[in-house]
Write a protein that holds these residues in place. Structure first.
Motif, PDB file in Angstrom:
ATOM      1  N   GLN A 180       0.793  -1.220   0.000  1.00  0.00           N
ATOM      2  CA  GLN A 180       0.000   0.000   0.000  1.00  0.00           C
ATOM      3  C   GLN A 180       0.833   1.282   0.000  1.00  0.00           C
ATOM      4  O   GLN A 180       0.314   2.344  -0.325  1.00  0.00           O
ATOM      5  CB  GLN A 180      -0.965  -0.009   1.181  1.00  0.00           C
TER       6      GLN A 180
ATOM      7  N   HIS B 135       0.447  -9.370   4.286  1.00  0.00           N
ATOM      8  CA  HIS B 135      -0.667  -8.411   4.280  1.00  0.00           C
ATOM      9  C   HIS B 135      -1.305  -8.399   2.892  1.00  0.00           C
ATOM     10  O   HIS B 135      -1.058  -7.508   2.091  1.00  0.00           O
ATOM     11  CB  HIS B 135      -0.148  -7.021   4.671  1.00  0.00           C
ATOM     12  N   PHE B 136      -2.018  -9.444   2.591  1.00  0.00           N
ATOM     13  CA  PHE B 136      -2.867  -9.584   1.397  1.00  0.00           C
ATOM     14  C   PHE B 136      -2.176  -9.912   0.067  1.00  0.00           C
ATOM     15  O   PHE B 136      -2.822 -10.453  -0.824  1.00  0.00           O
ATOM     16  CB  PHE B 136      -3.730  -8.341   1.151  1.00  0.00           C
TER      17      PHE B 136
ATOM     18  N   ASN C  46      -2.113 -10.655   8.276  1.00  0.00           N
ATOM     19  CA  ASN C  46      -3.099  -9.586   8.440  1.00  0.00           C
ATOM     20  C   ASN C  46      -4.482 -10.048   8.002  1.00  0.00           C
ATOM     21  O   ASN C  46      -4.667 -10.514   6.877  1.00  0.00           O
ATOM     22  CB  ASN C  46      -2.692  -8.364   7.606  1.00  0.00           C
ATOM     23  N   GLU C  47      -5.435  -9.935   8.881  1.00  0.00           N
ATOM     24  CA  GLU C  47      -6.867 -10.083   8.586  1.00  0.00           C
ATOM     25  C   GLU C  47      -7.233 -11.275   7.707  1.00  0.00           C
ATOM     26  O   GLU C  47      -7.739 -11.104   6.586  1.00  0.00           O
ATOM     27  CB  GLU C  47      -7.374  -8.805   7.914  1.00  0.00           C
TER      28      GLU C  47
ATOM     29  N   HIS D  59      -9.428  -8.396  11.923  1.00  0.00           N
ATOM     30  CA  HIS D  59     -10.355  -7.296  11.631  1.00  0.00           C
ATOM     31  C   HIS D  59     -11.714  -7.601  12.265  1.00  0.00           C
ATOM     32  O   HIS D  59     -12.315  -8.630  11.986  1.00  0.00           O
ATOM     33  CB  HIS D  59     -10.508  -7.156  10.119  1.00  0.00           C
TER      34      HIS D  59
ATOM     35  N   ASN E 112      -7.824  -4.889  14.484  1.00  0.00           N
ATOM     36  CA  ASN E 112      -8.044  -3.820  13.508  1.00  0.00           C
ATOM     37  C   ASN E 112      -9.522  -3.458  13.571  1.00  0.00           C
ATOM     38  O   ASN E 112     -10.379  -4.303  13.320  1.00  0.00           O
ATOM     39  CB  ASN E 112      -7.724  -4.296  12.073  1.00  0.00           C
TER      40      ASN E 112
ATOM     41  N   TYR F  99     -12.578  -0.551  12.563  1.00  0.00           N
ATOM     42  CA  TYR F  99     -12.951   0.648  11.805  1.00  0.00           C
ATOM     43  C   TYR F  99     -14.379   1.118  12.034  1.00  0.00           C
ATOM     44  O   TYR F  99     -14.632   2.310  12.122  1.00  0.00           O
ATOM     45  CB  TYR F  99     -12.746   0.408  10.293  1.00  0.00           C
TER      46      TYR F  99
ATOM     47  N   TRP G 284     -18.576   4.535   5.887  1.00  0.00           N
ATOM     48  CA  TRP G 284     -18.550   3.680   7.077  1.00  0.00           C
ATOM     49  C   TRP G 284     -18.869   4.530   8.304  1.00  0.00           C
ATOM     50  O   TRP G 284     -18.311   5.612   8.495  1.00  0.00           O
ATOM     51  CB  TRP G 284     -17.178   3.032   7.308  1.00  0.00           C
TER      52      TRP G 284
ATOM     53  N   GLU H 123      -4.661  -1.546  13.872  1.00  0.00           N
ATOM     54  CA  GLU H 123      -5.176  -0.585  12.880  1.00  0.00           C
ATOM     55  C   GLU H 123      -6.440   0.071  13.419  1.00  0.00           C
ATOM     56  O   GLU H 123      -7.278  -0.596  14.036  1.00  0.00           O
ATOM     57  CB  GLU H 123      -5.560  -1.259  11.558  1.00  0.00           C
TER      58      GLU H 123
ATOM     59  N   TRP I 252      -4.095   3.799  11.491  1.00  0.00           N
ATOM     60  CA  TRP I 252      -4.035   3.581  10.045  1.00  0.00           C
ATOM     61  C   TRP I 252      -4.510   4.847   9.378  1.00  0.00           C
ATOM     62  O   TRP I 252      -5.684   5.138   9.468  1.00  0.00           O
ATOM     63  CB  TRP I 252      -4.932   2.403   9.602  1.00  0.00           C
TER      64      TRP I 252
ATOM     65  N   ASN J  40      -2.392   5.909   1.421  1.00  0.00           N
ATOM     66  CA  ASN J  40      -1.994   4.596   0.908  1.00  0.00           C
ATOM     67  C   ASN J  40      -2.867   4.183  -0.276  1.00  0.00           C
ATOM     68  O   ASN J  40      -3.957   4.714  -0.472  1.00  0.00           O
ATOM     69  CB  ASN J  40      -2.124   3.551   2.022  1.00  0.00           C
TER      70      ASN J  40
ATOM     71  N   GLU K  51      -5.495   2.078  -1.508  1.00  0.00           N
ATOM     72  CA  GLU K  51      -6.568   1.477  -0.714  1.00  0.00           C
ATOM     73  C   GLU K  51      -7.272   0.361  -1.502  1.00  0.00           C
ATOM     74  O   GLU K  51      -8.479   0.402  -1.733  1.00  0.00           O
ATOM     75  CB  GLU K  51      -7.531   2.576  -0.247  1.00  0.00           C
ATOM     76  N   TRP K  52      -6.496  -0.611  -1.966  1.00  0.00           N
ATOM     77  CA  TRP K  52      -7.040  -1.805  -2.619  1.00  0.00           C
ATOM     78  C   TRP K  52      -8.073  -1.421  -3.696  1.00  0.00           C
ATOM     79  O   TRP K  52      -7.802  -0.560  -4.509  1.00  0.00           O
ATOM     80  CB  TRP K  52      -7.593  -2.766  -1.561  1.00  0.00           C
TER      81      TRP K  52
ATOM     82  N   PHE L 275      -6.355   7.985   3.871  1.00  0.00           N
ATOM     83  CA  PHE L 275      -6.278   7.560   5.271  1.00  0.00           C
ATOM     84  C   PHE L 275      -5.109   8.208   6.034  1.00  0.00           C
ATOM     85  O   PHE L 275      -4.975   7.982   7.235  1.00  0.00           O
ATOM     86  CB  PHE L 275      -6.080   6.039   5.347  1.00  0.00           C
TER      87      PHE L 275
HETATM   88  C1  BGC Z   1      -6.539  -3.405   5.971  1.00  0.00           C
HETATM   89  C2  BGC Z   1      -5.773  -2.265   5.343  1.00  0.00           C
HETATM   90  C3  BGC Z   1      -6.732  -1.239   4.773  1.00  0.00           C
HETATM   91  C4  BGC Z   1      -7.580  -0.715   5.906  1.00  0.00           C
HETATM   92  C5  BGC Z   1      -8.553   0.390   5.531  1.00  0.00           C
HETATM   93  C6  BGC Z   1      -7.761  -2.980   6.744  1.00  0.00           C
HETATM   94  O1  BGC Z   1      -8.769  -3.894   6.531  1.00  0.00           O
HETATM   95  O2  BGC Z   1      -5.683  -4.181   6.748  1.00  0.00           O
HETATM   96  O3  BGC Z   1      -4.945  -2.812   4.365  1.00  0.00           O
HETATM   97  O4  BGC Z   1      -6.087  -0.201   4.118  1.00  0.00           O
HETATM   98  O5  BGC Z   1      -8.351  -1.786   6.409  1.00  0.00           O
HETATM   99  O6  BGC Z   1      -9.545  -0.073   4.705  1.00  0.00           O
END
Ligand code: BGC
Length: 469
Positions: free
Chosen positions: A50, A149-150, A193-194, A258, A322, A324, A354, A379, A417, A422, A424-425, A433
């Motif tokens: 990322q 991490h993914f 990770n997750e 997560h 993690n 959010y 979110w 995170e 985080w 970054n 962001e997938w 972020f």
């Molecule tokens: C992930 C991060 C991602 C963040 C924000 C997490 O699920 O580990 O790679 O950037 O969420 O979406």
């Protein structure tokens, strides 16, 4: 006489007092950080793909491709590319950490860089990561290093990724080499990770590589990632014998889980059951496996797994959380997950829609305290293009941490985080972020402070840390 107004009023009062608990007044806000214990790790978090830039892995391939309906895999169609160029700009990142006054940094290793072909080890890349960890330690910043991490090397992806049991062997061998190469500088490790997010996004929703919608494969991959954690933990414990920071522990190992708070959309049996099911699978199956040493996964009507994994029990020294947001759940039998997730209108949300819900962090800290190991919040953050709302996000979430500590929960650290904007997938670069914004189009990928930097500094000072001018 109708009781309606009274009922409405009490609901309103309940709602207000509920959220008010996690909205400290100005006087209490100014004190956030003072209640964190000595030795608390206050830092930021990133992952290799990322922020590093210049990678070649399954994601870089995915970023160029499209879904069968022609829509792009990445919303803004901008591939990760050079990202924030952290591979070449680590000094700038360290400088940003010093400005924050952070005493910890979580960063990821890129498997595809370290092992670009089966068994081929890139010693130069390993040495760079080792130097990063060393530099951090010399600056009083504890490195927390993530092994996975993914992103997968292309050769692993081409052999079927985590669907292929042989990937476990490959990952274990990679973990062993990492332990040997970096163990002298790193004590604090995050294996995977997750696992839950990876399995759901890649194998249920099909919006990440390999883009499948197959609940059996989803469960198999989740199972494998939990075992991958156990195997990596075994290698790290055996081969990292150097206590780099002299605290009496050569390794402290965890994984990053997560958690999303799920709220039933109504009190109906259907929504309540769908919520319980979603919660059990998503939030509890990984921690339960860690607690018992046994993986139990069940996808109604599709598959179930129940097996003990060698070395899984007692494989963590800390639990990485993690967190959010909160999602509302409505039963939907037409959906593969048997549920639909949404955020009701009127909630305070971030740029990706979110809900901002610090209470959820408090609730998960309470829930996972029963695992009996310290919790590190590996995170927590929000995409906020304007940067205006992130300071309050930071304050309310750290306040929730202090509230949990006051109730006896053992929280050892908080990693925001993210340090910098970054990739962001699937959301690409639209979601911002970073505590520091990154100008992706400038030749030096200029980092600029967002308003949350001073909020972070205040908390760091209250913890006794010293942000650099
Ligand atoms: C992930 C991060 C991602 C963040 C924000 C997490 O699920 O580990 O790679 O950037 O969420 O979406």
């Amino acid at each position: 006489m109708s009781h309606r107004p009274l009922l409405l009023l009490s609901l309103l009062v309940a709602a207000c007092s509920d959220s008010a608990r996690f909205e400290p007044d100005a006087a209490r806000t100014a004190l956030i950080g003072t209640q964190l214990p000595r030795g608390f790790l206050l830092g930021t978090s990133t992952s290799s793909h990322q922020v590093e830039g210049g990678n070649t892995n399954d994601w870089t391939r995915w970023e160029r491709e499209r879904f069968p309906d022609g829509s792009p895999h990445i919303k803004d169609e901008r591939p990760s590319g050079e990202a924030a160029d952290s591979w070449n700009r680590f000094d700038a990142d360290v400088r940003s950490m010093q400005v924050l006054g952070a005493n910890a940094y979580r960063f990821g290793l890129e498997w595809s860089r370290l092992e670009p072909a089966p068994g081929v080890w890139n010693a130069e890349a390993a040495e760079r990561y080792r130097q990063w960890a060393r530099t951090l330690r010399l600056q009083g910043i504890t490195p927390l290093v993530t092994l996975y991490h993914f992103t997968l090397p292309l050769w692993v992806s081409d052999m079927g990724g985590w669907e292929n049991p042989a990937t476990l062997e490959a990952f274990e061998a990679y973990a062993a080499r990492v332990a040997e190469a970096l163990g002298g500088e790193v004590d604090l490790w995050c294996t995977v990770n997750e696992p839950n997010v990876y399995a759901v996004q890649g194998y249920l929703d099909g919006i990440w590589p390999p883009g499948k919608k197959d609940t059996k494969a989803m469960a198999a991959v989740l199972d494998r990632l939990i075992e991958a954690h156990a195997r990596a933990a075994r290698q790290l414990r055996a081969l990292d014998t150097v206590d780099a920071d002299g605290d009496g522990h050569a390794t402290r190992i965890g994984l990053a889980h997560h958690a999303r708070l799920f709220q039933a959309a109504s009190g109906s049996m259907a929504d309540t059951a769908a919520t319980a099911l979603t919660d059990a699978f998503f939030n509890n199956s990984v921690p339960e496996a860690l607690r018992t040493g046994r993986i139990r996964l069940s996808v109604p009507g599709s598959t179930s797994i129940d097996r003990e994994v060698e070395g899984l029990k007692d494989s963590i020294d800390y639990f990485g959380l993690n967190y959010y947001t909160r999602d509302y759940i409505r039963q939907d039998l037409g959906d593969a997950a048997l549920a639909r997730q949404y955020t009701p209108k009127g909630k305070g949300v971030n740029d990706l829609g979110w809900e901002l819900y610090p209470e959820g962090l408090f609730l998960f800290l309470q829930r996972y305290a029963t695992l009996g190991v310290p919790i590190l919040i590996t995170e927590n953050g929000m995409p906020d293009r304007s940067g205006e709302r992130r300071p309050r996000f930071l304050q309310t979430h750290l306040y929730a941490v202090e509230e949990a500590l006051a109730e006896g929960v053992n929280v050892g650290g908080y990693f925001h985080w993210s340090l910098i904007d970054n990739f962001e997938w699937a959301e690409g670069y639209e979601a911002k972020f970073g505590l520091f914004a990154v100008d992706l189009d400038s030749p030096d990928k200029r980092r600029t402070e967002t308003p949350a930097v001073s909020a972070f500094q205040d908390i760091a000072r209250n913890l006794g840390l010293t942000p650099s001018p």
